[in-house]
Write an enzyme that holds these catalytic residues in place. Sequence first.
Site, PDB file in Angstrom:
ATOM      1  N   SER A  23       0.827  -1.219   0.000  1.00 32.25           N
ATOM      2  CA  SER A  23       0.000   0.000   0.000  1.00 32.25           C
ATOM      3  C   SER A  23       0.858   1.266   0.000  1.00 32.25           C
ATOM      4  O   SER A  23       0.509   2.260  -0.627  1.00 32.25           O
ATOM      5  CB  SER A  23      -0.958  -0.005   1.197  1.00 32.25           C
ATOM      6  N   HIS A  81       8.758   3.374   9.012  1.00 31.97           N
ATOM      7  CA  HIS A  81       8.570   2.496  10.167  1.00 31.97           C
ATOM      8  C   HIS A  81       7.314   2.940  10.915  1.00 31.97           C
ATOM      9  O   HIS A  81       7.147   4.147  11.171  1.00 31.97           O
ATOM     10  CB  HIS A  81       9.807   2.575  11.075  1.00 31.97           C
ATOM     11  N   LEU A 121      19.335  -0.989  12.907  1.00 30.79           N
ATOM     12  CA  LEU A 121      17.920  -1.162  12.564  1.00 30.79           C
ATOM     13  C   LEU A 121      17.061  -0.011  13.082  1.00 30.79           C
ATOM     14  O   LEU A 121      17.135   0.362  14.258  1.00 30.79           O
ATOM     15  CB  LEU A 121      17.414  -2.478  13.173  1.00 30.79           C
ATOM     16  N   GLU A 173       0.914   7.072   6.862  1.00 29.79           N
ATOM     17  CA  GLU A 173       2.106   6.660   6.098  1.00 29.79           C
ATOM     18  C   GLU A 173       1.946   7.005   4.615  1.00 29.79           C
ATOM     19  O   GLU A 173       2.880   7.479   3.958  1.00 29.79           O
ATOM     20  CB  GLU A 173       2.338   5.148   6.246  1.00 29.79           C
TER      21      GLU A 173
HETATM   22  C1  GRF Z   1       2.593  -1.902   7.521  1.00 32.84           C
HETATM   23  O1  GRF Z   1       2.645  -2.423   8.858  1.00 32.84           O
HETATM   24  C2  GRF Z   1       3.215  -0.535   7.525  1.00 32.84           C
HETATM   25  O2  GRF Z   1       2.937   0.132   8.745  1.00 32.84           O
HETATM   26  C3  GRF Z   1       4.674  -0.832   7.399  1.00 32.84           C
HETATM   27  O3  GRF Z   1       4.770  -2.009   6.599  1.00 32.84           O
HETATM   28  C4  GRF Z   1       3.532  -2.740   6.672  1.00 32.84           C
HETATM   29  C5  GRF Z   1       2.965  -3.058   5.310  1.00 32.84           C
HETATM   30  O4  GRF Z   1       2.926  -1.903   4.549  1.00 32.84           O
HETATM   31  N1  GRF Z   1       5.378   0.258   6.809  1.00 32.84           N
HETATM   32  P1  GRF Z   1       2.504  -1.966   2.972  1.00 32.84           P
HETATM   33  O5  GRF Z   1       1.003  -1.953   2.927  1.00 32.84           O
HETATM   34  O6  GRF Z   1       3.067  -3.250   2.400  1.00 32.84           O
HETATM   35  O7  GRF Z   1       3.120  -0.725   2.381  1.00 32.84           O
END
Ligand code: GRF
Length: 196
Positions: free
Chosen positions: A12, A116, A151, A181
């Site tokens: 996403s 993160h 990390l 995010e």
């Molecule tokens: C989610 O937990 C997000 O908070 C972290 O990675 C996980 C998956 O994100 N950054 P995405 O939907 O694959 O970008």
Amino acid sequence: KNIVILISGGGSNMLAIVKASKRENWAANYQAQVAAVISNKTNAKGLALAAQQGIATASLDHKAFASREAFDTALAQRIDSYATPGQPQLVLLAGFMRILTPGFVNHYAGRLVNIHPSLLPAFPGLHTHQRAIDAGCKLAGATVHLVTPELDHGPILAQAVVPILPNDSAETLAARVLSQEHLIYPQAVASLLQVQ
Ligand code: GRF
């Protein structure tokens, strides 16, 4: 400049960046485009999303490599294969669930970015939302940072904060953070492209 995005799952954040690059015309404004999306999971749903967006995709199964170093070396070679000679490259970790070796991180020093799901330096590592809830925090959020060998500890580029509500579960909090995010990651990348 070309951008390579590394994912492990839903993608996403990758999709938010790809859509922003088209909506904000990064090609014309920053001479930048997302060149490829690469996953360490051959079945990552984000690979299909990237392909739908017309982006080249690849997957390298980390289980097919004898060591972490061997995987990282193959991954770096694959990333570099998308580079335009003489053009800088930006590598974005987006839901990429692998710890990268110092050799890999140093190879991309200054041009390797991660998001993160906590307000670093609080809660590096995994299960950030449950840990924040268990700690009784009132605020949570996300952090975009440059990746260093330690990390989840590199220079912070952007953060977003959300409230933790009394009846939040890790899932409800995660959804609230994830939506932020999708706003701050594209914005942080655009800012980086302006100065590159
Ligand atoms: C989610 O937990 C997000 O908070 C972290 O990675 C996980 C998956 O994100 N950054 P995405 O939907 O694959 O970008």
